[in-house]
Scaffold this active site. Structure first.
Site, PDB file in Angstrom:
ATOM      1  N   ARG A  58      -0.794 -18.852  27.345  1.00 37.44           N
ATOM      2  CA  ARG A  58       0.520 -18.479  26.807  1.00 37.44           C
ATOM      3  C   ARG A  58       0.330 -17.710  25.504  1.00 37.44           C
ATOM      4  O   ARG A  58      -0.644 -17.932  24.787  1.00 37.44           O
ATOM      5  CB  ARG A  58       1.359 -19.727  26.498  1.00 37.44           C
TER       6      ARG A  58
ATOM      7  N   GLY B 273       0.805  -1.229   0.000  1.00 35.48           N
ATOM      8  CA  GLY B 273       0.000   0.000   0.000  1.00 35.48           C
ATOM      9  C   GLY B 273       0.834   1.272   0.000  1.00 35.48           C
ATOM     10  O   GLY B 273       0.548   2.202  -0.763  1.00 35.48           O
ATOM     11  N   GLY B 274       1.875   1.325   0.833  1.00 35.28           N
ATOM     12  CA  GLY B 274       2.712   2.526   0.910  1.00 35.28           C
ATOM     13  C   GLY B 274       3.411   2.778  -0.417  1.00 35.28           C
ATOM     14  O   GLY B 274       3.476   3.917  -0.909  1.00 35.28           O
ATOM     15  N   THR B 275       3.901   1.704  -1.026  1.00 32.77           N
ATOM     16  CA  THR B 275       4.622   1.829  -2.304  1.00 32.77           C
ATOM     17  C   THR B 275       3.676   2.331  -3.400  1.00 32.77           C
ATOM     18  O   THR B 275       4.079   3.117  -4.265  1.00 32.77           O
ATOM     19  CB  THR B 275       5.239   0.469  -2.696  1.00 32.77           C
TER      20      THR B 275
ATOM     21  N   GLN C 120       7.061 -14.977   9.460  1.00 34.27           N
ATOM     22  CA  GLN C 120       6.050 -15.031   8.395  1.00 34.27           C
ATOM     23  C   GLN C 120       6.526 -14.421   7.083  1.00 34.27           C
ATOM     24  O   GLN C 120       5.931 -14.625   6.042  1.00 34.27           O
ATOM     25  CB  GLN C 120       4.787 -14.267   8.834  1.00 34.27           C
TER      26      GLN C 120
ATOM     27  N   ASP D 107       0.377  -9.090   3.813  1.00 31.69           N
ATOM     28  CA  ASP D 107      -0.899  -8.657   4.421  1.00 31.69           C
ATOM     29  C   ASP D 107      -2.092  -8.859   3.484  1.00 31.69           C
ATOM     30  O   ASP D 107      -3.235  -8.845   3.939  1.00 31.69           O
ATOM     31  CB  ASP D 107      -0.831  -7.170   4.797  1.00 31.69           C
TER      32      ASP D 107
HETATM   33  O1  F6P Z   1       3.346  -4.965   5.683  1.00 31.07           O
HETATM   34  C1  F6P Z   1       3.976  -6.143   6.005  1.00 31.07           C
HETATM   35  C2  F6P Z   1       4.236  -6.212   7.483  1.00 31.07           C
HETATM   36  O2  F6P Z   1       4.894  -7.442   7.730  1.00 31.07           O
HETATM   37  C3  F6P Z   1       3.024  -6.046   8.386  1.00 31.07           C
HETATM   38  O3  F6P Z   1       2.276  -7.233   8.505  1.00 31.07           O
HETATM   39  C4  F6P Z   1       3.670  -5.613   9.672  1.00 31.07           C
HETATM   40  O4  F6P Z   1       2.776  -4.844  10.433  1.00 31.07           O
HETATM   41  C5  F6P Z   1       4.819  -4.781   9.212  1.00 31.07           C
HETATM   42  O5  F6P Z   1       5.116  -5.179   7.881  1.00 31.07           O
HETATM   43  C6  F6P Z   1       6.072  -4.908  10.038  1.00 31.07           C
HETATM   44  O6  F6P Z   1       7.000  -4.038   9.532  1.00 31.07           O
HETATM   45  P1  F6P Z   1       8.539  -3.989   9.921  1.00 31.07           P
HETATM   46  O7  F6P Z   1       9.195  -5.207   9.362  1.00 31.07           O
HETATM   47  O8  F6P Z   1       9.023  -2.738   9.306  1.00 31.07           O
HETATM   48  O9  F6P Z   1       8.577  -3.992  11.421  1.00 31.07           O
END
Ligand code: F6P
Length: 373
Positions: free
Chosen positions: A291, A111-113, A299, A135
């Site tokens: 826990r 999204g940012g890109t 991921q 995401d």
């Molecule tokens: O946008 C991908 C993502 O992995 C999100 O799921 C997560 O909130 C974010 O990036 C984490 O970002 P960074 O690796 O910059 O901490």
């Protein structure tokens, strides 16, 4: 005249980026005789003119490798940290684009890109983007590459947590990524057979979750698996956030908007410990030992799944074809079995969250998964 194209990867890395770079590069070079260069570390490489030639040998052997051979960053062209201050580097980027005689710039990101690429498009550059993110929240595409791999990893985590939760008669809360979209949590929770799934799209009531767990325990199931998206909020927190967002939208001055934005950021920071708080609350309310596992960047790492390799290859080769046809200002979206160009203005600034009537939500409810509401 042979075309010159540049490629960059921006935002958080995701499995399938190298497969996409390889697909764009190989199709561009082999089928259309284009010259291809890569910029290192996202938009920063374009500012600092750090390039790598993406010819046959650079593109060979990268299909199965995780991350991105180009490196990445979250730097924005118009607000880039430079020597202790944030500067608008748009003009430098434009100058470097022309210095390399580029006919097009391919931006691989989420999204940012998309927003940053749209900004450059508005400044006259020929831009094509590809949707990647674990995401799965990019607008106007069926799916993004990286999601399938992350879904597999998160599902395996749910599978593995079952046996230990079962053996110890515990509640295990698993936090998965996803930013403010619940695709990963919902998908992995459903595929892994979680008992509770909490996503940002459905604010939760901890009492509803505790009741569902107690009912299981009274029915003889002494353990429960709770999958929580990192962006999930309690009903109270979601209401507070909505109030702040409404105040920001109604703010009359720039100063007021800035102050409310700071409050929103502080509020979001507070929510970072949300899953730990939730785990404690569930232990108190159910009196079952609990826990927390935070899956985090596991991921995003490692080799892409076959599905992501195929998707990245399909979208990457389509990007090369579009450049050959001089179709610019678009994101190459996954549509059914194919790939379609979508104007960037329909993508930038939008986010695809899980619709409340999505079939996964319906299935979850029908099989008795508690969604926190
Ligand atoms: O946008 C991908 C993502 O992995 C999100 O799921 C997560 O909130 C974010 O990036 C984490 O970002 P960074 O690796 O910059 O901490």
């Amino acid at each position: 005249m042979a075309k010159h194209i540049g490629i960059l990867t921006a935002g958080g890395d995701s499995p399938g980026l190298n497969a996409a770079i390889r697909a764009v590069g190989k199709a561009a070079e082999r089928s259309f005789a284009m010259n291809v260069i890569g910029f290192r570390d996202g938009f920063r490489g374009l500012v600092e003119n750090r390039t790598v030639r993406l010819n046959g040998s650079a593109l060979s052997g990268i299909l199965t490798i995780g991350g991105t051979i180009l490196g990445t960053s979250r730097d924005k062209p118009h607000r880039m940290p430079m020597g202790g201050q944030e500067l608008d580097m748009t003009e430098v980027i434009i100058a470097n684009y022309h210095k390399h005689n580029l006919d097009a710039l391919v931006c691989l990101g989420g999204g940012g890109t998309m927003k940053n690429a749209y900004h450059l498009m508005q400044h006259g550059l020929n831009i094509i983007t590809l949707p990647k993110t674990i995401d799965n929240d990019v607008a106007m595409t069926d799916v993004t590459f990286g999601f399938d791999t992350a879904l597999g990893i998160a599902t395996e985590a749910v599978d593995r947590l079952h046996s230990t939760a079962h053996s110890h008669h515990r509640i295990i809360v698993l936090e998965v990524m996803g930013h403010n979209a619940g695709w990963l949590a919902l998908g992995a929770g459903l595929a892994g057979g979680a008992d509770v799934i909490l996503i940002p799209e459905i604010p939760y009531d901890v009492h509803s979750v505790a009741d569902a767990i107690l009912q299981r325990s009274q029915g003889g199931k002494g353990f429960s698996i709770v999958v929580v998206s990192e962006g999930a909020l309690s009903k109270d927190a979601a209401a507070r956030l909505a109030e702040l967002e409404a105040a920001r939208a109604a703010a009359e001055s720039k100063k007021e908007r800035k102050a409310i934005k700071a409050q929103i950021e502080a509020f979001r920071l507070e929510q970072l410990n949300n899953t730990m708080r939730l785990t404690r609350q569930l232990e108190e309310l159910t009196r079952l030992e609990s826990r927390l596992t935070i899956l985090g960047h596991l991921q995003r790492g490692g080799t892409p799944s076959a599905v992501d390799r195929l998707l990245a290859t399909r979208l990457g080769t389509a990007a090369a074809e579009l450049i050959e046809q001089e179709v610019y200002g678009v994101m190459v979206a996954a549509r059914g079995e194919g790939a379609e160009p979508v104007p960037l203005e329909q993508v930038a600034g939008k986010r695809r969250v899980v619709p409340l009537d999505h079939p996964w939500i319906r299935s979850a409810r029908l099989i008795g998964v508690n969604l926190g509401d």
